[in-house]
Design an enzyme around this catalytic site. Structure first.
Site, mmCIF file in Angstrom:
data_model
loop_
_atom_site.group_PDB
_atom_site.id
_atom_site.type_symbol
_atom_site.label_atom_id
_atom_site.label_comp_id
_atom_site.label_asym_id
_atom_site.label_seq_id
_atom_site.Cartn_x
_atom_site.Cartn_y
_atom_site.Cartn_z
ATOM 1 N N GLU A 323 0.838 -1.215 0.000
ATOM 2 C CA GLU A 323 0.000 0.000 0.000
ATOM 3 C C GLU A 323 0.870 1.261 0.000
ATOM 4 O O GLU A 323 0.538 2.248 -0.643
ATOM 5 C CB GLU A 323 -0.966 0.003 1.189
ATOM 6 N N TYR A 412 -1.552 -8.019 -11.088
ATOM 7 C CA TYR A 412 -0.568 -7.966 -10.007
ATOM 8 C C TYR A 412 0.678 -8.779 -10.357
ATOM 9 O O TYR A 412 1.790 -8.271 -10.358
ATOM 10 C CB TYR A 412 -1.158 -8.573 -8.723
HETATM 11 N N1 BES Z 1 -5.877 -1.151 -4.573
HETATM 12 C C1 BES Z 1 -5.894 -2.495 -4.142
HETATM 13 C C2 BES Z 1 -7.253 -2.963 -3.697
HETATM 14 C C3 BES Z 1 -8.338 -2.941 -4.760
HETATM 15 C C4 BES Z 1 -8.071 -3.290 -6.069
HETATM 16 C C5 BES Z 1 -9.618 -2.600 -4.410
HETATM 17 C C6 BES Z 1 -9.090 -3.249 -7.022
HETATM 18 C C7 BES Z 1 -10.624 -2.573 -5.354
HETATM 19 C C8 BES Z 1 -10.355 -2.894 -6.665
HETATM 20 C C9 BES Z 1 -4.882 -2.740 -3.023
HETATM 21 O O1 BES Z 1 -3.703 -2.031 -3.175
HETATM 22 C C10 BES Z 1 -4.500 -4.183 -3.061
HETATM 23 O O2 BES Z 1 -3.963 -4.591 -4.041
HETATM 24 N N2 BES Z 1 -4.771 -4.916 -2.001
HETATM 25 C C11 BES Z 1 -4.454 -6.330 -1.881
HETATM 26 C C12 BES Z 1 -3.227 -6.539 -1.048
HETATM 27 C C13 BES Z 1 -1.954 -6.628 -1.778
HETATM 28 C C14 BES Z 1 -0.829 -6.980 -0.816
HETATM 29 C C15 BES Z 1 -1.940 -7.556 -2.956
HETATM 30 C C16 BES Z 1 -5.594 -7.017 -1.152
HETATM 31 O O3 BES Z 1 -6.481 -6.329 -0.687
HETATM 32 O O4 BES Z 1 -5.564 -8.237 -1.025
HETATM 33 ZN ZN ZN Z 2 -2.544 -2.766 -4.777
#
Ligand code: BES
Ligand code: ZN
Length: 632
Positions: A323, A412
């Site tokens: 984050e 990702y």
């Molecule tokens: N920005 C994302 C969360 C998100 C993505 C919310 C798309 C809604 C739509 C956040 O940065 C994220 O990627 N969170 C991941 C954790 C990360 C360590 C891979 C999660 O929530 O699992």
């Molecule tokens: Zn993210």
């Protein structure tokens, strides 16, 4: 004669004006106040018309009403008039609009289109040619998809209610009428009140303690996109870690949270030394109640995080590194539309790994790499089975779909591996200086896939002969699966785990499972490697020795419960039910409910638990699980 010249002059002016907006070759426009506005490609997930009228600043004036589960008040929207359209198109979803005033005090005419189940409604406001701002008086509905209203029982303290928002991807429109497209950036301010006198926080400059009035003023003077608009309200306290960063949480969680996140100052320093100064003035983390649907959300100045990272051993802090990394990739340089999502997340995972490597070393990051690759392979094979080969491209086509459904691990993990592959080809030193320059030169700007590729060629690949061909750039971005030149992850630590799990698989002898020195990630590797062939006896002996069903670590629980479902290990179903009812993080719930839905008895059980759990889930989680279980 004079009249003719006059018309010619007006015509030329109109022509010049329009051509600035649309045709300028580097696609920029300079308006009267000499602010630069980038021409934005059509965003299929927004009704807005930002190349004509663009939101520059929002001022929110809202009251939080916990009894009715609504926000009510107004939003004052300042508009840059870039074209000659007198219509301001805004996104809205389930909002009740009371009236709209123009800046001269007149009431404005407006219309609201019928509701599209994904996009919501187009709120069109008629402007006068000299209108510079409008004020919309409105309230949210209790069903607002972005907002979750928790009753006291759903909090740690059990005394006060709690509210939080989740705007990404296109849910900001369900609590603020706005141009809900990530390429549009604006500043904002807010006055927010609540009659319980609880602390209110936003993705802005924040108070550190509550006050008698329950009213707080917020300023966010750095431009952000709507998906980064955020609000939270509850019995929250603050603990500083240093002058730049700290932790907000309910009092009951504050101490454990600030202990867990003690490495935050170091992470920020590490990030800065990699890719440039942290510009957002503060970096705080808010630990939410367990129903938060995500692991983390990079709301500027105030990351929202799930309490499931508070594992008691600091083993899950890479999520905060992630984050934090978004403060550059995403919050500074922002995906222009959701089709470009990999520009946010792929870069962020890459950046996250670099932060983790600099603090915890390569051995640690190798484990994260291997786990990531395995997840990617699974995601890709699932998508291919569902005939969704296009969703395995980095550049997505989400037209007509809810972005929430198309945003997968591919952005990702494939994104991260793409960047790793570039790094391998040109060398880390060159890649790092490229990335630093990329973040600096594109700060506070949207970026799309096409422009990124141009930028990459011009500023990196063209400088190193043969690198473009070696990279197979187009294949990575516009093609399916994992290209053959992808870097291959390898982990020494996991080799140890693998040989041990092979022994256990064959012999079933629990004494071979020597877990001394294991961290969460060793456990994840171990449990995942058993998934294909585990027997009930093995589950019984693992439970007997390690009591995994009662682990305090949700990552481990998530993988463990899957083994219990596969082998129908009944003693785990009670703790599993408790887990499904208390934790709302979608990443954990989806695989478990998916597995449950595969046999009739388990599906029946899963549906029963879902009925109990649903009132505690955020709408984002409910929607996904309803679909998995095929219930409403
Ligand atoms: N920005 C994302 C969360 C998100 C993505 C919310 C798309 C809604 C739509 C956040 O940065 C994220 O990627 N969170 C991941 C954790 C990360 C360590 C891979 C999660 O929530 O699992
Ligand atoms: Zn993210």
């Amino acid at each position: 004669m004079a009249k003719r010249w006059y018309y010619f002059f007006i015509l030329a002016l109109v022509f010049f004006h329009n051509s600035c907006v649309v045709n300028d070759e580097n696609r920029k426009k300079v308006n009267d106040s000499s602010t630069t506005y980038r021409f934005l490609e059509k965003d299929v997930h927004s009704f807005s018309n930002p190349n004509q009228n663009r939101v520059e600043h929002l001022h929110l004036n809202l009251e939080i009403n916990f009894d009715e589960k609504i926000l009510s008040g107004s939003v004052l929207i300042s508009i840059a008039r870039l074209g000659n359209s007198n219509h301001l198109h805004l996104d809205s979803k389930d909002l009740v609009i009371h009236k709209v005033l123009l800046d001269d005090g007149d009431t404005a005419n407006y219309s609201i289109s019928p509701k599209d189940s994904i996009l919501g409604q187009d709120l069109t406001i008629d402007l006068k040619s000299n209108t510079k701002s409008v004020e919309i008086f409105y309230e949210t509905s209790p069903e607002s998809e972005a907002l979750q209203w928790l009753n006291p029982k759903q909090t740690y303290g059990k005394v006060y209610p709690f509210l939080f928002s989740q705007s990404q991807a296109i849910l900001a429109r369900s609590w603020v009428p706005c141009q809900d497209s990530p390429g549009i950036k604006f500043t904002y301010s807010a006055d927010i009140g609540n009659s319980l006198g609880l602390l209110v926080l936003m993705s802005a400059q924040n108070p550190v303690e509550r006050n008698e009035s329950g009213r707080f003023h917020f300023e966010m003077d750095q431009p952000i996109s709507t998906y980064l608009l955020a609000i939270a309200c509850g019995n929250i306290k603050y603990q500083a870690l240093d002058s730049l960063c700290g932790v907000y949480a309910e009092s009951e969680m504050l101490e454990a949270s600030s202990w867990e996140l003690a490495s935050l100052p170091q992470m920020i320093k590490s990030a800065e030394s990699l890719y440039g100064k942290y510009v957002w003035k503060k970096y705080d983390v808010l630990i939410l109640p367990p129903s938060f649907p995500f692991g983390g959300m990079e709301n500027p100045r105030l990351t929202f995080a799930t309490p499931t990272i508070i594992a008691g051993d600091r083993s899950l802090v890479s999520l905060i590194a992630h984050e934090l990394a978004h403060s550059w990739s995403g919050n500074l340089v922002t995906n222009e539309t959701w089709n470009d999502f990999w520009l946010n997340e792929g870069f962020t995972v890459y950046f996250e790994q670099r932060i983790m490597e600099s603090i915890y070393g390569k051995r640690y990051v190798d484990m994260l790499n291997v786990l990531g690759m395995d997840e990617l392979k699974h995601t890709i094979s699932d998508l291919l089975k569902e005939d969704k080969s296009e969703d395995t491209h980095l550049f997505l086509n989400l037209k007509g779909r809810n972005p929430d459904d198309g945003l997968t691990d591919v952005a990702y993990e494939k994104g991260r591996y793409f960047l790793q592959t570039i790094e391998q080809i040109v060398g880390r030193k060159h890649f790092d200086s490229f990335l630093k320059k990329y973040f600096t030169e594109n700060s506070f700007q949207p970026m799309n896939t096409k422009r990124f590729i141009q930028y990459l060629k011009k500023n990196l690949l063209n400088k190193y002969k043969g690198s473009e061909k070696k990279l197979m750039l187009e294949r990575w971005v516009y093609g399916p699966g994992i290209p053959s030149n992808c870097t291959k992850p390898y982990s020494e630590e996991f080799n140890r785990v693998d040989s041990l799990s092979a022994l256990f698989s064959v012999s079933g002898d629990i004494n071979v499972v020597d877990t001394a020195g294991w961290t969460t990630h060793h456990w994840l590797r171990f449990l995942r490697s058993l998934k294909e062939s585990i027997s009930k006896e093995q589950v019984v002996s693992l439970e007997h020795t390690f009591h995994l069903s009662y682990s305090g670590n949700s990552e481990i629980l998530c993988d463990w419960f899957q083994l219990c479902i596969i082998t129908d290990f009944q003693p785990a179903f009670q703790p599993l039910e408790t887990f499904l009812i208390t934790v709302g993080r979608r990443k954990f719930l989806s695989p478990i409910y998916k597995l449950l839905s595969q046999t009739t008895d388990h599906r029946k059980w899963g549906r029963k638990v879902f009925v109990k759990a649903k009132p505690g889930y955020h709408s984002i989680t409910s929607a996904t699980i309803s679909e998995i279980l095929m219930v409403n």
